[in-house]
Enzyme design. Structure first.
Site, PDB file in Angstrom:
ATOM      1  N   LYS A  12       0.815  -1.249   0.394  1.00 16.83           N
ATOM      2  CA  LYS A  12      -0.330   0.510  -0.005  1.00 16.83           C
ATOM      3  C   LYS A  12       1.255   1.062   0.262  1.00 16.83           C
ATOM      4  O   LYS A  12       0.792   2.574  -0.456  1.00 16.83           O
ATOM      5  CB  LYS A  12      -0.615  -0.127   1.375  1.00 16.83           C
ATOM      6  CG  LYS A  12      -2.154  -0.748   1.016  1.00 16.83           C
ATOM      7  CD  LYS A  12      -3.082  -1.043   2.278  1.00 16.83           C
ATOM      8  CE  LYS A  12      -4.159  -1.594   2.199  1.00 16.83           C
ATOM      9  NZ  LYS A  12      -4.824  -2.264   3.067  1.00 16.83           N
TER      10      LYS A  12
ATOM     11  N   LYS B 208      -4.851 -10.375  -6.520  1.00 20.34           N
ATOM     12  CA  LYS B 208      -6.074 -10.797  -5.499  1.00 20.34           C
ATOM     13  C   LYS B 208      -7.640 -10.285  -5.890  1.00 20.34           C
ATOM     14  O   LYS B 208      -6.312  -8.667  -6.232  1.00 20.34           O
ATOM     15  CB  LYS B 208      -5.898 -10.662  -4.423  1.00 20.34           C
ATOM     16  CG  LYS B 208      -5.915  -9.261  -3.704  1.00 20.34           C
ATOM     17  CD  LYS B 208      -5.674  -9.698  -2.054  1.00 20.34           C
ATOM     18  CE  LYS B 208      -5.870  -8.189  -1.302  1.00 20.34           C
ATOM     19  NZ  LYS B 208      -5.513  -7.814  -0.237  1.00 20.34           N
TER      20      LYS B 208
ATOM     21  N   LYS C 235     -11.471  -4.341  -3.222  1.00 20.61           N
ATOM     22  CA  LYS C 235     -11.821  -3.048  -4.102  1.00 20.61           C
ATOM     23  C   LYS C 235     -11.354  -2.414  -4.875  1.00 20.61           C
ATOM     24  O   LYS C 235     -11.790  -1.532  -5.914  1.00 20.61           O
ATOM     25  CB  LYS C 235     -12.620  -2.954  -2.935  1.00 20.61           C
ATOM     26  CG  LYS C 235     -12.942  -3.769  -1.825  1.00 20.61           C
ATOM     27  CD  LYS C 235     -13.242  -3.982  -0.858  1.00 20.61           C
ATOM     28  CE  LYS C 235     -13.343  -4.777   0.536  1.00 20.61           C
ATOM     29  NZ  LYS C 235     -13.231  -4.400   2.055  1.00 20.61           N
TER      30      LYS C 235
HETATM   31  P1  TYM Z   1     -10.664  -6.587   3.662  1.00 23.47           P
HETATM   32  O1  TYM Z   1     -11.748  -5.399   3.755  1.00 23.47           O
HETATM   33  O2  TYM Z   1      -9.585  -6.551   3.155  1.00 23.47           O
HETATM   34  O3  TYM Z   1     -11.273  -8.038   3.794  1.00 23.47           O
HETATM   35  C1  TYM Z   1     -12.507  -8.348   4.371  1.00 23.47           C
HETATM   36  C2  TYM Z   1     -12.063 -10.106   3.958  1.00 23.47           C
HETATM   37  O4  TYM Z   1     -11.879 -10.471   3.072  1.00 23.47           O
HETATM   38  C3  TYM Z   1     -11.053 -11.398   2.869  1.00 23.47           C
HETATM   39  N1  TYM Z   1     -10.631 -10.931   1.774  1.00 23.47           N
HETATM   40  C4  TYM Z   1     -10.226 -12.356   0.356  1.00 23.47           C
HETATM   41  N2  TYM Z   1     -10.753 -13.700   0.413  1.00 23.47           N
HETATM   42  C5  TYM Z   1     -10.303 -14.521  -0.684  1.00 23.47           C
HETATM   43  N3  TYM Z   1      -9.692 -14.201  -2.140  1.00 23.47           N
HETATM   44  C6  TYM Z   1      -9.676 -11.986  -1.952  1.00 23.47           C
HETATM   45  N4  TYM Z   1      -9.170 -11.629  -2.990  1.00 23.47           N
HETATM   46  C7  TYM Z   1     -10.144 -10.984  -0.891  1.00 23.47           C
HETATM   47  N5  TYM Z   1      -9.587 -10.032  -0.801  1.00 23.47           N
HETATM   48  C8  TYM Z   1     -10.143  -9.625   0.671  1.00 23.47           C
HETATM   49  C9  TYM Z   1      -9.952 -10.988   3.834  1.00 23.47           C
HETATM   50  O5  TYM Z   1      -8.658 -11.828   3.732  1.00 23.47           O
HETATM   51  C10 TYM Z   1     -10.684 -10.542   4.622  1.00 23.47           C
HETATM   52  O6  TYM Z   1     -11.099 -11.520   5.589  1.00 23.47           O
HETATM   53  N6  TYM Z   1      -7.849  -6.045   7.967  1.00 23.47           N
HETATM   54  C11 TYM Z   1      -9.163  -6.747   8.125  1.00 23.47           C
HETATM   55  C12 TYM Z   1     -10.379  -5.632   8.023  1.00 23.47           C
HETATM   56  C13 TYM Z   1      -9.775  -5.700  10.121  1.00 23.47           C
HETATM   57  C14 TYM Z   1     -10.058  -7.526  10.613  1.00 23.47           C
HETATM   58  C15 TYM Z   1      -9.261  -6.843  11.510  1.00 23.47           C
HETATM   59  C16 TYM Z   1     -10.099  -8.923  10.180  1.00 23.47           C
HETATM   60  C17 TYM Z   1      -9.156  -5.121  10.728  1.00 23.47           C
HETATM   61  N7  TYM Z   1      -9.739  -5.953  11.866  1.00 23.47           N
HETATM   62  C18 TYM Z   1     -10.123  -8.186  12.704  1.00 23.47           C
HETATM   63  C19 TYM Z   1     -10.191  -9.857  10.746  1.00 23.47           C
HETATM   64  C20 TYM Z   1      -9.865  -9.514  12.489  1.00 23.47           C
HETATM   65  C21 TYM Z   1      -9.156  -5.801   6.242  1.00 23.47           C
HETATM   66  O7  TYM Z   1      -9.326  -4.984   5.289  1.00 23.47           O
HETATM   67  O8  TYM Z   1     -10.606  -7.353   5.445  1.00 23.47           O
END
Ligand code: TYM
Length: 338
Positions: free
Chosen positions: A119, A200, A203
């Protein structure tokens, strides 16, 4: 409480950033698994809107996106009667605990985080929140003393840091936190972009054809899948190194149908990519159509969404205060006299 409820269920905490529309990767890699765990765990599912501001956001959009995210969670099956659904910014404690954890977290470990490096590369000037992000994520998890954190594969490194910080806190002070386990589902843990299948699905992909959104119409889903990048070989078989596009479509098809990659290869032996893509599109549409329909109903009911967030924040806050006061006592802050 019945006899069966006597031993407390293990705790799950997980969440997603409110970036408007969740995508097929979020669904297959994350939310779908959360859904299936609601009966067996005490679940906290939250919307990580404080993480979202590590990259610039339009305030009105971020506010609205918290509701869109909640409606999509519920459309996928997360049930406020079974689980605690809340917004991170509604609960005091995440940032307070993050501060304490940051004081035992080596800077070098944060600088080595892959997501930070990726990032940061895209930013002209890198804010310190982006670096600090994994500590806040550790605090999210430890504040609820989670046993299990279901995530997609991209979050694995953040979970390892969380485990390190839990162990370090426990050994520096005294046993306080569970050391949480990551739960990464077998199918769909890493869904790739349809246009650039070596990165991957995300968004923030500037090529909108690369990402299938949970609430895309059937026509849009079909168009995106039919135009997915493939290769010139013409055979439906898994080979991530040489055929990442087709391999990604096979993984998606496997995740939505429950078939194994071998069964899919056998089913499509001798058939062309056009036939295969059509079947993938049909299966994804059949999975997402009911989600979109539920979402369209839920997003209109703002009072219900507000009430859900309010109730969720009340439950989460009670747990958060309890953990925080324990942590404050252990690090040596005097008790506040009320
Ligand atoms: P975020 O918003 O990027 O994604 C949410 C969840 O979706 C999964 N994910 C994917 N899985 C498979 N293929 C993909 N292309 C893909 N893109 C996203 C992510 O692994 C995630 O499980 N940092 C986290 C949010 C967060 C969080 C936490 C999660 C903040 N605090 C505490 C767990 C526990 C995030 O940005 O997820």
């Amino acid at each position: 409480m019945s006899d069966n409820d006597a031993s407390p269920k293990p705790v799950i905490l997980t969440g997603a950033q409110p970036t408007g529309r969740l995508h097929l990767g979020n669904y297959l890699g994350a939310v779908r698994n959360w859904n299936a765990m609601q009966d067996d765990y005490t679940c906290f599912f939250f919307i990580s809107n404080q993480h979202a501001i590590t990259l610039p956001k339009v305030p009105a959009e971020l506010r609205q996106n918290t509701y869109l995210c909640l409606a999509q969670y519920m459309a996928c099956g997360l049930d406020p009667e079974k689980s605690t659904l809340f917004a991170q910014s509604h609960v005091i404690g995440h940032n307070e605990l993050a501060w304490v954890l940051s004081c035992i977290c080596p800077l070098g470990q944060l600088e080595r985080m892959t997501q930070f490096k990726d990032k940061a590369k895209k930013q002209i000037s890198v804010n310190s929140g982006l670096l600090f992000y994994p500590v806040l994520m550790a605090a999210d998890i430890l504040l609820y003393n989670a046993n299990v954190v279901p995530v997609g594969e991209d979050q694995k490194q953040h979970l390892e840091l969380t485990r390190d910080l839990a162990e370090k806190f426990n050994s520096t002070f005294s046993p306080t936190f569970n050391v949480p386990e990551a739960y990464i589902g077998k199918a769909g843990a890493r869904v790739m972009s349809l246009q650039n299948p070596t990165t991957k699905m995300s968004k923030s992909d500037p090529n909108k054809l690369g990402t299938v959104d949970l609430i895309d119409s059937a026509d849009v889903v079909r168009k995106k899948i039919m135009s997915a990048v493939t290769d010139s070989e013409g055979s439906v078989r898994v080979d991530f190194a040489n055929k990442p596009g087709i391999s990604n479509l096979i993984s998606i098809f496997a995740a939505v149908t429950g078939k194994s990659a071998q069964e899919i290869e056998d089913e499509f032996a001798g058939k062309g990519y056009g036939d295969f893509k059509k079947c993938v599109a049909d299966a994804v549409i059949a999975t997402l159509d009911p989600v979109r329909e539920r979402y369209e109903r839920l997003i209109k009911d703002r009072a219900f969404l507000d009430e859900t967030l309010k109730k969720g924040a009340e439950v989460a806050q009670r747990v958060a205060f309890k953990t925080l006061s324990k942590v404050y006592r252990k690090v040596g802050f005097p008790e506040k006299i009320r």
